[in-house]
Design an enzyme around this catalytic site. Structure first.
Site, mmCIF file in Angstrom:
data_model
loop_
_atom_site.group_PDB
_atom_site.id
_atom_site.type_symbol
_atom_site.label_atom_id
_atom_site.label_comp_id
_atom_site.label_asym_id
_atom_site.label_seq_id
_atom_site.Cartn_x
_atom_site.Cartn_y
_atom_site.Cartn_z
ATOM 1 N N HIS A 1 -0.906 1.860 -13.015
ATOM 2 C CA HIS A 1 -0.425 3.005 -12.239
ATOM 3 C C HIS A 1 -0.681 4.312 -12.995
ATOM 4 O O HIS A 1 -1.081 5.309 -12.410
ATOM 5 C CB HIS A 1 1.068 2.859 -11.931
ATOM 6 C CG HIS A 1 1.360 1.912 -10.806
ATOM 7 N ND1 HIS A 1 1.183 2.257 -9.487
ATOM 8 C CD2 HIS A 1 1.800 0.641 -10.791
ATOM 9 C CE1 HIS A 1 1.515 1.228 -8.715
ATOM 10 N NE2 HIS A 1 1.892 0.229 -9.486
ATOM 11 N N GLY B 1 0.807 -1.210 0.000
ATOM 12 C CA GLY B 1 0.000 0.000 0.000
ATOM 13 C C GLY B 1 0.848 1.271 0.000
ATOM 14 O O GLY B 1 0.318 2.374 0.118
ATOM 15 N N ARG C 1 -4.238 5.733 -12.871
ATOM 16 C CA ARG C 1 -4.563 6.384 -11.601
ATOM 17 C C ARG C 1 -4.089 7.840 -11.569
ATOM 18 O O ARG C 1 -4.593 8.642 -10.803
ATOM 19 C CB ARG C 1 -3.930 5.597 -10.456
ATOM 20 C CG ARG C 1 -4.839 5.459 -9.281
ATOM 21 C CD ARG C 1 -4.319 4.530 -8.230
ATOM 22 N NE ARG C 1 -2.890 4.661 -8.017
ATOM 23 C CZ ARG C 1 -2.141 3.685 -7.529
ATOM 24 N NH1 ARG C 1 -2.661 2.512 -7.251
ATOM 25 N NH2 ARG C 1 -0.862 3.864 -7.322
ATOM 26 N N ARG C 2 -3.089 8.154 -12.393
ATOM 27 C CA ARG C 2 -2.475 9.484 -12.298
ATOM 28 C C ARG C 2 -3.015 10.510 -13.290
ATOM 29 O O ARG C 2 -2.706 11.708 -13.184
ATOM 30 C CB ARG C 2 -0.962 9.360 -12.512
ATOM 31 C CG ARG C 2 -0.233 8.689 -11.380
ATOM 32 C CD ARG C 2 1.254 8.834 -11.560
ATOM 33 N NE ARG C 2 1.708 8.460 -12.877
ATOM 34 C CZ ARG C 2 2.149 7.248 -13.223
ATOM 35 N NH1 ARG C 2 2.186 6.280 -12.339
ATOM 36 N NH2 ARG C 2 2.545 7.011 -14.445
#
Lengths: 171, 171, 171
Positions: A49, A13, A52-53
Site C-alpha cells: 500500500h 477494490g 502505491r502512495r
C-alpha cells in the site's frame, strides 16, 4: 462535513477507488496510516500500500487517537485519506479491554469529523455478512465494526458500497 | 401482499430501519419475537431490543409456527414487525433434524404471507457473503437461510438491502 | 466484450438469475462446468445443477484452462454460461501451489474474454464480506477471489450484484 466513506469486503477494490477519488483533488494530500503490522504477512500488505502512495501523499502514523490527527492535521491538506478503519478498530480492541473506552474513542473520532473543513475520504470493511462466528471476540468485533461504520457513515455526505471494483451509492 | 423485507449483515442497522418504518404507521403495532435466548449474551441482546420497543409494540412470542401467528394475529394490528428471521431459522434447525420439515414450515410461513391484509415488516440476515465454512452444519444453515430469504423476498412488495445504516432498494 | 457477471453470496439466487438470462437467448447454448466434485455433498450439488440444465445446454468440462475453452468453443454457441468461478478458483489453488501461476492462468482467461464474439454469462461468489478468517489459506483464497472477480468484472459490459434473488446493477 465534506466526508466520503468507501465500505466493501476484503479485496473488493475499495482502497483503489478511494485513492483514485483522493488523487482527483490537488496536492498536498495526507494519508493517515492506522495499522501497526504485527506479523510478516501484514507488513507485506502495508508495504504494498505504501509503495502505491509514494510522492502522492504525505503519511502520518496514528494507531489510536484519530480524532486528534483529524483536528490538528487535515486542515493543512486538500484531502486526507484514512485506509482502512478496520485496522484501527483492531487497534482499539488490542489497546482497550474496556468496551466503553473503545466506544468513547470512536465517538471522539465521529465528533472530530463533524468539525473538518477539508475533504476526508475513509475506507472501511464490511465484515458482518458471513455466518455468525462461534468465537465471542469475533462477534464483539463484528458488532463494534458494524456499529462504528454506521456512526461514521451517518456523518459522511457521500458513501459508497464497493463490490468487485464497482460503486453502489448509499443514500 | 403488503410485506417489506429488510436484509443486511450483522449490525448493519437493519433492525433500526425496520423499526422506524413500522413506527411510521399508527398503533396498534405487533412485534413477533422468535428468539429463544440460550445463553447470557443472547439474553442481553434480546433485552436491549425489548427495551427499545416498550410502549410502541405489543409482543407475541412464537419460536416455530410463524404461519399461525401471521394468520391469527396480524389482522388486529396496523403493522407487524418480525425481527429477525435468522433466530427463527436457528430454531428450525434446533427443533427439526429433518430437513424436509424445516422446508415445510418455511413454505407454510411464505403461504401465510400471501394472505395478509395488514403491513408486515420482516428483518433477516445476509449470512452467505463470507468464505464457505469448513463446518457442514454451518453450510447447511447458510443454504437454508439464503433459500428461505429468497422465498420470502419473492412475496414481499418491497425489499431493502441494508449497508451501514443505509438502504439499497431491491427491485 | 459481450460478457455479463453475476456476483453474490452463497444461495443468493445468482445461478438461477444467470441461467434465466442465458435461456432468454436461443439455443445452441454451452455450459462450462469447472467443478471437480471431491466429496458426496459436492457431487449432490453438482447433480442438482446438471438436472436443471438437461436439454437446455450442452456441457463442456474444464477444471483449469478456461481460456482455451472460451477461445475454442464459445463461438459455436449463442451463449455460454460459466457457473461458478469459485469452483475454478478452488481448482487453481488445488493444482498450483505457485501463486504466480494462478495469477497467470487468471489473466489468460481475462484476455480470452476480451476476444469473444458471442455472449458469455459468468457466475461468481462474493466471499470477502465476513470476518477476516484466522486461516492463512482462507485469507489467500479471499484475496485471490476478490482480485480475480475485479479483473473479470472490469472486462464485462454488464455486472449484477445479487441479493436474495434480486439484482443490483454494478456500473
Amino acid at each position: 462535513m465534506p466526508c466520503t466513506l468507501y465500505i466493501g469486503g476484503m479485496k473488493s477494490g475499495k482502497s483503489e477507488l478511494a485513492e483514485k477519488d483522493a488523487l482527483s483533488l490537488p496536492a498536498p494530500r495526507l494519508y493517515i496510516a492506522t495499522s501497526v503490522p504485527i506479523d510478516e504477512e501484514m507488513k507485506r500488505r502495508v508495504v504494498l500500500h505504501q509503495q502505491r502512495r509514494i510522492g502522492l501523499f504525505e503519511t502520518f502514523e496514528e494507531p489510536v487517537n484519530l480524532d486528534r490527527v483529524v483536528l490538528a492535521e487535515t486542515d493543512k491538506y486538500n484531502v486526507t485519506l484514512i485506509d482502512c478503519l478496520t485496522f484501527w478498530y483492531n487497534n482499539l480492541f488490542y489497546y482497550f479491554e474496556d468496551k466503553k473506552k473503545r466506544i468513547e474513542v470512536l465517538e471522539e473520532f465521529v465528533d472530530a469529523l463533524k468539525h473538518i473543513n477539508k475533504q476526508i475520504i475513509i475506507v472501511t470493511n464490511e465484515v458482518g455478512m458471513g455466518i455468525i462466528p462461534d468465537n465471542k471476540l469475533a462477534r464483539e468485533f463484528i458488532d463494534f465494526s458494524g456499529w462504528a461504520n454506521q456512526k461514521i457513515c451517518s456523518v459522511c455526505n457521500k458513501a459508497f458500497f464497493v463490490v468487485s471494483g464497482k460503486k453502489i451509492t448509499l443514500e
